[in-house]
Design a protein around this motif. Structure first.
Motif, PDB file in Angstrom:
ATOM      1  N   THR A   1      -5.328  -0.689  14.336  1.00 11.25           N
ATOM      2  CA  THR A   1      -3.996  -0.349  13.827  1.00 11.25           C
ATOM      3  C   THR A   1      -2.956  -0.406  14.945  1.00 11.25           C
ATOM      4  O   THR A   1      -1.799  -0.766  14.709  1.00 11.25           O
ATOM      5  CB  THR A   1      -3.980   1.055  13.185  1.00 11.25           C
TER       6      THR A   1
ATOM      7  N   ARG B   1      -1.888  -3.968  15.341  1.00 10.02           N
ATOM      8  CA  ARG B   1      -0.967  -4.372  14.281  1.00 10.02           C
ATOM      9  C   ARG B   1       0.435  -3.819  14.531  1.00 10.02           C
ATOM     10  O   ARG B   1       1.441  -4.522  14.353  1.00 10.02           O
ATOM     11  CB  ARG B   1      -1.487  -3.886  12.926  1.00 10.02           C
ATOM     12  N   TRP B   2       0.517  -2.578  14.982  1.00 12.23           N
ATOM     13  CA  TRP B   2       1.816  -1.955  15.240  1.00 12.23           C
ATOM     14  C   TRP B   2       2.563  -2.698  16.348  1.00 12.23           C
ATOM     15  O   TRP B   2       3.719  -3.102  16.185  1.00 12.23           O
ATOM     16  CB  TRP B   2       1.631  -0.489  15.613  1.00 12.23           C
TER      17      TRP B   2
ATOM     18  N   LEU C   1       3.929   5.847  18.313  1.00 14.00           N
ATOM     19  CA  LEU C   1       4.651   6.108  17.072  1.00 14.00           C
ATOM     20  C   LEU C   1       5.653   7.248  17.207  1.00 14.00           C
ATOM     21  O   LEU C   1       6.338   7.590  16.242  1.00 14.00           O
ATOM     22  CB  LEU C   1       3.656   6.447  15.950  1.00 14.00           C
TER      23      LEU C   1
ATOM     24  N   ILE D   1       0.298   2.784   8.867  1.00 11.02           N
ATOM     25  CA  ILE D   1       0.436   1.397   9.318  1.00 11.02           C
ATOM     26  C   ILE D   1      -0.168   0.427   8.318  1.00 11.02           C
ATOM     27  O   ILE D   1       0.452  -0.588   7.948  1.00 11.02           O
ATOM     28  CB  ILE D   1      -0.212   1.228  10.713  1.00 11.02           C
TER      29      ILE D   1
ATOM     30  N   ALA E   1       4.690   2.746   7.791  1.00 13.77           N
ATOM     31  CA  ALA E   1       5.143   2.950   9.165  1.00 13.77           C
ATOM     32  C   ALA E   1       6.296   2.020   9.500  1.00 13.77           C
ATOM     33  O   ALA E   1       7.281   2.427  10.134  1.00 13.77           O
ATOM     34  CB  ALA E   1       3.985   2.733  10.141  1.00 13.77           C
TER      35      ALA E   1
END
Length: 453
Positions: A136, A139-140, A290, A336, A341
């Motif tokens: 994740t 990906r972010w 985040l 996410i 997100a």
């Protein structure tokens, strides 16, 4: 038997110690030059130098070539980032999302995540965390300009501050020099101070750190590490264009030193910008989290590290915290993978743009960017930054003095956060009060006043 000279410099050392305890010389402040203190204490510069050396051996002061001697530091983050539970305060100090806008989605994500908690995810994990959570993170970060990493070279931390501290500890040793932007994030300065690393500032222009000055700094000071905030830089708000990013990478690559890219604000760019680490696969560490886009309490940070350094960084993470909490990353995974997100991050970006427009109405003569969470405001000549921050606080307005960001103590600014205040009405009220204080005469502003406006 001690000589007269030895007795003298030890007496001077005790005098300096007493001044440090009494607050005459606060932590992180520069001590007087040898000649100046020698004249005050009626001794010689050589004797003062011996006293400074003794205090340095006792870890009470630190000396830096070309900069002078400083009282050993302590973290000043509590002064820069002022949290407040008092609803009457106007908090322009702390950089965070407008949290009231994200709470419903966070509540929903927490409820959805509860069913995914298993014994496997609540126990200890290998490396820095579970593979699915590292995925994740990939990906972010790749959404905002980083060339995707792998689950092998992506590591999990408890937020960006933890990531920066781990990397400084891993890549440098006490006494080493770290190159940063002349104006930089105080969290970096706090890490360096507490870990006894020297900091040298690299000059900036309207496009960020200047490559030619980085080149000169490396040749002159031989830093082991360079740290840069390329997007919506804290505190200046500058975003490096792609050409400048590539030029910085070229200088780092030429000198074969370590590089950290603190890319926590990349989601605020209208279009994705290429990460500097894209040009530095073997020397660059990309850090993000985040905290600024979603919620500081999640404490979900991500490092993309060169493959050669993964084992070392993982060992430091394990030594410091063992692993970042999987429970937090379960929530991050839900946000996410569902796409929420990215929607929340876009909502905050648009909100920041609206706050910038409001700020321009109250501060029309300031240079204000069109995006970003904060402003870097030059003060009128009749105000000094420390005095203004103090008086603002007395008027229940919390701002950050520019001195906390300045490696060369040459600015006279304040930094304003635009998104910590949840209410639009209260934000406008705070901006109006701030504008009045900026245009007031310091001679007529008294600290004991409680409601001057």
């Amino acid at each position: 038997m001690l000589t007269v000279s030895e007795i003298k410099f030890k007496q001077i050392a005790r005098t300096i110690e007493s001044r440090i305890r009494d607050g005459v010389y606060p932590p992180n402040t520069k001590l007087p030059p040898h000649r100046v203190l020698a004249e005050e204490l009626q001794t010689t510069p050589v004797t003062v130098a011996k006293a400074y050396k003794l205090l340095s051996e006792q870890n009470q002061v630190e000396s830096f070539v070309g900069r002078g001697t400083f009282v050993c530091g302590e973290s000043q983050l509590s002064s820069v980032i002022q949290t407040s539970d008092d609803e009457d305060d106007y908090n322009f100090s702390i950089l965070q999302p407008c949290l009231s806008h994200n709470v419903p989605e966070l509540q929903s994500a927490i409820r959805s995540s509860a069913s995914k908690i298993t014994s496997h995810l609540t126990g200890y994990a290998e490396n820095s965390g579970h593979e699915r959570h590292r995925q994740t993170g990939i990906r972010w970060a790749s959404q905002y300009g980083l060339e995707p990493g792998t689950v092998q070279n992506t590591l999990l931390t408890s937020g960006t501050q933890n990531a920066l501290a781990v990397l400084v500890e891993s890549l440098t040793k006490p006494g080493d020099t770290i190159a940063v932007e002349t104006l930089t994030y105080p969290g970096i300065l706090a890490i360096a101070s507490l870990r006894r690393r020297h900091v040298v500032g690299v000059q900036m222009d309207e496009n960020g750190m200047i490559p030619e000055h980085l080149q000169q700094t490396i040749e002159q000071h031989h830093p082991k590490l360079v740290i840069v905030v390329p997007s919506h830089q804290n505190p200046t708000g500058i975003t490096m264009p792609a050409e400048r990013r590539e030029s910085i990478a070229r200088v780092v690559r030429q000198h074969n030193i370590w590089f950290i890219e603190d890319d926590i604000y990349s989601f605020l760019n209208e279009d994705p910008m290429p990460a500097i680490c894209n040009w530095l696969p073997e020397r660059g560490f990309h850090v993000t989290s985040l905290s600024k886009a979603i919620c500081p309490a999640l404490r979900c940070g991500f490092i993309k590290a060169p493959s050669s350094q993964v084992a070392t960084i993982s060992a430091h993470i394990r030594t410091d915290i063992w692993l970042a909490s999987p429970l937090n990353f379960i929530i991050a995974e839900e946000l996410i993978n569902s796409g929420q997100a990215f929607e929340l991050a876009e909502r905050q970006r648009l909100l920041a743009g609206e706050r910038q427009k409001i700020a321009r109405k109250y501060l029309p003569h300031s240079t204000i960017p069109r995006q970003g969470y904060h402003l870097w405001i030059p003060l009128p000549s009749h105000w000094q930054q420390e005095r203004f921050a103090m008086e603002a606080q007395n008027h229940r307005i919390l701002v950050s003095s520019g001195s906390y960001f300045d490696t060369q103590q040459s600015c006279n600014h304040i930094r304003l956060s635009l998104t910590a205040i949840n209410s639009e009405q209260k934000f406008k009220q705070g901006m109006e009060k701030l504008n009045k204080l900026l245009h007031s005469d310091p001679a007529t502003v008294f600290s004991y006043q409680t409601n001057p406006f």
